[in-house]
Design a protein around this motif. Sequence first.
Motif, PDB file in Angstrom:
ATOM      1  N   ASP A 263      37.545  47.484  35.351  1.00 54.87           N
ATOM      2  CA  ASP A 263      38.075  47.768  33.945  1.00 54.87           C
ATOM      3  C   ASP A 263      37.245  48.671  33.262  1.00 54.87           C
ATOM      4  OD1 ASP A 263      40.063  45.847  34.333  1.00 54.87           O
ATOM      5  OD2 ASP A 263      38.928  44.411  33.838  1.00 54.87           O
TER       6      ASP A 263
ATOM      7  N   PHE B 200      41.693  49.076  27.543  1.00 54.56           N
ATOM      8  CA  PHE B 200      40.901  49.411  29.019  1.00 54.56           C
ATOM      9  C   PHE B 200      41.940  49.540  30.176  1.00 54.56           C
ATOM     10  CE2 PHE B 200      37.618  46.631  26.851  1.00 54.56           C
ATOM     11  CZ  PHE B 200      36.796  46.612  27.391  1.00 54.56           C
ATOM     12  N   ARG B 201      41.651  50.352  30.998  1.00 51.79           N
ATOM     13  CA  ARG B 201      42.317  50.875  32.033  1.00 51.79           C
ATOM     14  C   ARG B 201      41.814  50.358  33.417  1.00 51.79           C
ATOM     15  NH1 ARG B 201      43.177  56.725  33.133  1.00 51.79           N
ATOM     16  NH2 ARG B 201      44.382  56.642  31.367  1.00 51.79           N
ATOM     17  N   ARG B 202      42.630  49.371  34.315  1.00 50.17           N
ATOM     18  CA  ARG B 202      42.173  48.846  35.396  1.00 50.17           C
ATOM     19  C   ARG B 202      42.457  49.815  36.534  1.00 50.17           C
ATOM     20  NH1 ARG B 202      42.747  42.466  36.619  1.00 50.17           N
ATOM     21  NH2 ARG B 202      41.288  42.825  35.131  1.00 50.17           N
TER      22      ARG B 202
ATOM     23  N   VAL C  30      37.526  39.556  30.261  1.00 53.01           N
ATOM     24  CA  VAL C  30      39.065  39.771  30.303  1.00 53.01           C
ATOM     25  C   VAL C  30      39.609  39.037  29.208  1.00 53.01           C
ATOM     26  CG1 VAL C  30      41.149  39.581  31.440  1.00 53.01           C
ATOM     27  CG2 VAL C  30      38.933  40.791  32.604  1.00 53.01           C
TER      28      VAL C  30
ATOM     29  N   ALA D 283      37.348  43.039  37.568  1.00 52.99           N
ATOM     30  CA  ALA D 283      38.700  41.854  37.435  1.00 52.99           C
ATOM     31  C   ALA D 283      37.965  40.392  37.507  1.00 52.99           C
ATOM     32  CB  ALA D 283      39.518  42.208  38.501  1.00 52.99           C
TER      33      ALA D 283
END
Length: 474
Positions: A203, A78-80, A66, A60
């Motif tokens: 991410d 994307f998955r955080r 980002v 992050a």
Amino acid sequence: MKVAIVGGGLAGLAAAVGLSGRGWQIELFEARRQLGGRAGSFHDPVSGQWVDHCQHVGMACCTNLVDFCRRTGLAADFRRGSLLHFFGPEGGCYRFAASPWLPAPLHLGPSLLRLGYLPRRDRLSIARALWRLARLAIDDAEDAPTVGDWLRSQKQSDVAMERFWSVVLVSALGEELDRASLAHARKVFVDGFMASRHAYQIDIPQTPLSELYGGTLQTWLAASGVTVHLAAAARRVEGDGSRVSAVVLADETRVSVDAAIVAVPWRRVREIFDQALAARLSELATTEQIESAPITGVHLWFDREITPLPHAVLVGRLSQWLFNRGRRAGDEASPAGHYYQVVISASRNLAGRPRQDVIEQIVSELAEIWPAARGARLLHARMVSEQAAVFSVRPGIDRLRPPQQTAIANLALAGDWTRTGWPSTMEGAVRSGYLAAEAIMRASGQPQRLLVPDLPRGWLARLLLRSSGTGDTR
Ligand SMILES: Cc1cc2nc3c(=O)[nH]c(=O)nc-3n(C[C@H](O)[C@H](O)[C@H](O)COP(=O)(O)OP(=O)(O)OC[C@H]3O[C@@H](n4cnc5c(N)ncnc54)[C@H](O)[C@@H]3O)c2cc1C
């Protein structure tokens, strides 16, 4: 006004995204048949899947990456993750996440103190060293101590070095403790873990990188007026010593330009300029001293799920990170299977070891942690080692990195290796691309700001921490 961007890795792509919509005719030339450069994929004929050379992870705190993903529509892929799982040498699982009650920089303290695979005295000594590190003023000279030297001067035990400091820093910096710059190590902890509550969250792309670039991004670029030329290597960038005038391709096609951004790796950059330009580019003299570090990805397809966790950090083993890339349905040509990837950064010690030997060691390490792996059948495995995966963040590295703006007004450099203050990462690459685009716009009399600021620091972090101190980009 026509601008050529040479190199379609993340740095060149970020430069194109930064310049788009601002009146430039943008021509991007990439030597390979696909975009993405080192953050790319290959087709594996046995599994029938597109497979990333190596899993790529952002954090992050990578605010420009980002921003790049948000602007281009890639963010949806994307998955955080805010919960990490550390597996100790004895196989126990330790959850690592921010405390909901404590402000930065204390928010990860309880998770650190619960890492039960570290003796209690080591946990306390790590916390003390982190505090000193965060308050340290560092000049990153060539003869400055490595982070390994500094940690030993702080009485960190071998256990703490191996099971905590290496675990975090080798994957974040792509380099060993005894080679890595103390200033960059400090940046990892300050910007990645201490300054802001969410900075440590990771991410992870959910689709192969080639699909991100070849699909969503290429569509976005086309719609934004960027012309992408694949399999179009630039042989030479030409000019009269004061201005760049053309890019000459491998087939000798000559493309006249008003400006150029050269975004090729540091090992290729000097050879691309004609003599008149090269004579003016004294900032490139030091790039030969930039060394590389290897990363290895081991791709494993099992006949069943060995763990449902999306990712895991493995401590005290050859395997450093495990990523769960999900189940593949399979067809007549290729078997179904659960696909996992193990990443080993700074993997010099694998050179010369037979692949099969490494794969067997990794499979047995996974079986020590997850019982399901003991009964699982390995359907297929591949090991991919990139010898020049990243540049080595040795002490003094930032003095070898040229700024994006060159001595030639209409020429800018981009690439994770240019001066960004960041180690060799996707964030560094995107920052360099934005800075190169800013330099070109400034030279043409239309200054614009593209670089996105760091995450805001928490109130207590502002009071307690020094700034991260690696070469500022401005
Ligand atoms: C195995 C591995 C794992 C990694 N893991 C991570 C991670 O988890 N997180 C992270 O943030 N970073 C990671 N990185 C680092 C990250 O991939 C790089 O920092 C980033 O992709 C660099 O982008 P770049 O555009 O600067 O360079 P590159 O990606 O090297 O792009 C340069 C481009 O220029 C092209 N080119 C070269 N010569 C010419 C020419 N003459 N004409 C036209 N084109 C040319 C090349 O084909 C290439 O596409 C990893 C890297 C590797 C290799």
